[in-house]
Design an enzyme around this catalytic site. Structure first.
Site, PDB file in Angstrom:
ATOM      1  N   ARG A   6     -11.789   2.886  11.083  1.00 20.62           N
ATOM      2  CA  ARG A   6     -12.926   2.712  10.181  1.00 20.62           C
ATOM      3  C   ARG A   6     -13.260   1.229  10.133  1.00 20.62           C
ATOM      4  NH1 ARG A   6     -10.929   3.163   5.321  1.00 20.62           N
ATOM      5  NH2 ARG A   6     -11.558   1.045   4.755  1.00 20.62           N
ATOM      6  N   GLY A  44      -7.516   5.400   5.238  1.00 19.31           N
ATOM      7  CA  GLY A  44      -6.942   6.216   4.182  1.00 19.31           C
ATOM      8  C   GLY A  44      -7.306   7.679   4.311  1.00 19.31           C
ATOM      9  N   SER A  88      -6.375  -2.688   2.253  1.00 21.11           N
ATOM     10  CA  SER A  88      -6.803  -2.122   0.968  1.00 21.11           C
ATOM     11  C   SER A  88      -7.252  -3.184  -0.031  1.00 21.11           C
ATOM     12  CB  SER A  88      -5.687  -1.268   0.348  1.00 21.11           C
ATOM     13  OG  SER A  88      -5.485  -0.106   1.111  1.00 21.11           O
ATOM     14  N   GLU A 131     -13.536  -5.945   8.666  1.00 19.27           N
ATOM     15  CA  GLU A 131     -12.292  -5.610   9.352  1.00 19.27           C
ATOM     16  C   GLU A 131     -12.405  -4.233   9.970  1.00 19.27           C
ATOM     17  OE1 GLU A 131      -8.894  -5.075   6.791  1.00 19.27           O
ATOM     18  OE2 GLU A 131     -10.145  -4.372   5.147  1.00 19.27           O
ATOM     19  N   ASP A 168     -15.350  -1.776   8.369  1.00 15.81           N
ATOM     20  CA  ASP A 168     -16.012  -2.141   7.117  1.00 15.81           C
ATOM     21  C   ASP A 168     -16.935  -3.331   7.353  1.00 15.81           C
ATOM     22  OD1 ASP A 168     -14.517  -0.161   5.886  1.00 15.81           O
ATOM     23  OD2 ASP A 168     -12.944  -1.551   5.254  1.00 15.81           O
ATOM     24  N   GLU A 199       0.820  -1.214   0.000  1.00 13.95           N
ATOM     25  CA  GLU A 199       0.000   0.000   0.000  1.00 13.95           C
ATOM     26  C   GLU A 199       0.855   1.266   0.000  1.00 13.95           C
ATOM     27  OE1 GLU A 199      -3.643  -0.399   2.648  1.00 13.95           O
ATOM     28  OE2 GLU A 199      -2.406  -2.059   3.367  1.00 13.95           O
ATOM     29  N   TYR A 222      -9.404   3.391  -4.692  1.00 12.34           N
ATOM     30  CA  TYR A 222      -8.473   4.503  -4.890  1.00 12.34           C
ATOM     31  C   TYR A 222      -8.508   5.155  -6.257  1.00 12.34           C
ATOM     32  CZ  TYR A 222      -6.770   2.630  -0.530  1.00 12.34           C
ATOM     33  OH  TYR A 222      -6.701   2.191   0.759  1.00 12.34           O
ATOM     34  N   ASN A 277      -9.988  -0.918  10.316  1.00 10.03           N
ATOM     35  CA  ASN A 277      -8.785  -0.261   9.803  1.00 10.03           C
ATOM     36  C   ASN A 277      -8.294   0.747  10.829  1.00 10.03           C
ATOM     37  OD1 ASN A 277      -8.824  -1.053   6.695  1.00 10.03           O
ATOM     38  ND2 ASN A 277     -10.919  -0.617   7.328  1.00 10.03           N
TER      39      ASN A 277
END
Length: 325
Positions: free
Chosen positions: A259, A292, A150, A286, A261, A21, A220, A288
């Site tokens: 964050r 990002g 990611s 998951e 998900d 990443e 992205y 994070n």
């Protein structure tokens, strides 16, 4: 300490790194650096390369008051750099060693979530040799690396696919993979800042730029996905998503911003998202610990929706940096 005093402090923005990443981290770091300098911080970038001694020397030369950790993936998100910064006594943003390591290890995180009574998909660790020989779960199922972010390396094996053996043969993410049942429906995410879950975003990947799920390109690439916030889903499910995200943040021992998900299976009920019928099934994918901070990222979008612009978000992270040693 006053805001003026905080903004006179030096901030080193760690970016780049060694993981898959790296490009995402460089994008996040560049945005953070710009925002901090425009807000009056004395901020500079530092690319965390493979030479740890050089990294330590540059940190010693910089003598920052705070490190803004804009690294993603292995060595930046898994507790490694957190341990280095704790050792040398520099406060840093986001979560500490333990929470970072557990969140990055998807198998360990699943165990934490299950112990806390939070919803996880059916599945577990599978040796790559076993994956090559047979389906570990009824199809469709998902194959993912244990400790990448990611959506790097994520594959979905659907009915009629003959790609499982080829995926196993080309696997480069360690001796095991995490295999989980595929949850149909929608992709949702909830950001947490401190002790507050912000809102729920419904993510629709662009089918022309993804592989049928919220993969790296959908995350992205410009136009890779559409984000609807707040998500139009059953109101009970909306509140559950907020509660589960905050509970997952706390169960892992996270600090700062995270964050979570989800997959949300509304295929049997609440298809219109108007609150009719029973709420669908929420499953954690998951948490994070280094969300990002790129132009297409979800945390800044949710923060802005709640009245916190990007500069204020970055400043909040700096102001809540800590050393856990």
């Amino acid at each position: 300490m006053s805001h003026a005093a905080l903004r006179s402090r030096k901030v080193t923005v760690l970016m780049g790194g060694l993981s898959a990443e790296r490009a995402v981290s460089l994008s996040s770091g560049a945005q953070v650096l710009r925002a901090l300098n425009e807000s009056g911080y004395d901020a500079r970038a530092l690319d965390a390369g493979p030479d740890l001694r050089r990294l330590l020397a540059e940190l010693d030369a910089d003598r920052p008051d705070v490190v803004f950790n804009a690294l993603h993936g292995r060595f930046g998100e898994d507790g490694a750099i957190q341990g280095v910064l704790d050792w040398i006594g520099i406060p840093y943003t986001h979560s500490g060693i333990r929470a970072s390591a557990m969140a990055m290890d998807k198998h360990a995180a699943r165990a934490v979530f299950a112990a806390a009574g939070l919803p996880v998909a059916r599945g577990g660790l599978v040796a790559i040799a076993d994956l090559a020989s047979a389906d570990p779960l009824p199809r469709p199922f998902v194959i993912k690396p244990v400790n990448e972010g990611s959506s790097v390396g994520v594959e979905i094996i659907r009915e009629g696919s003959n790609s499982r053996a080829a995926i196993a043969a080309g696997w480069r993410y360690g001796p095991n993979a995490l295999v989980e049942e595929f949850i149909p429906g929608r992709e949702l995410t909830v950001a947490v800042i401190g002790d507050r879950a912000l809102t729920v975003t419904d993510i629709t990947p662009n089918p022309a730029m993804s592989h049928g799920f919220y993969d790296y390109d959908a995350k992205y690439a410009d136009g890779g996905s559409q984000h609807q916030l707040p998500a139009v889903i059953h109101p009970v499910a909306f509140e559950q998503a907020l509660e589960i995200a905050l509970a997952a943040h706390r169960a892992l021992g996270c600090t700062g911003a995270t964050r979570t998900d989800f997959r949300y299976d509304d295929t049997r009920s609440d298809k219109a998202g108007a609150g009719d019928g029973a709420p669908g099934r929420l499953v954690i994918l998951e948490v994070n610990t280094q969300p990002g901070l790129t132009p297409t990222s979800l945390l800044p979008e949710q923060a802005a929706f709640c009245g916190m612009d990007f500069a204020a978000l970055c400043a909040w992270m700096v102001e809540h940096a800590a050393c856990r040693a």
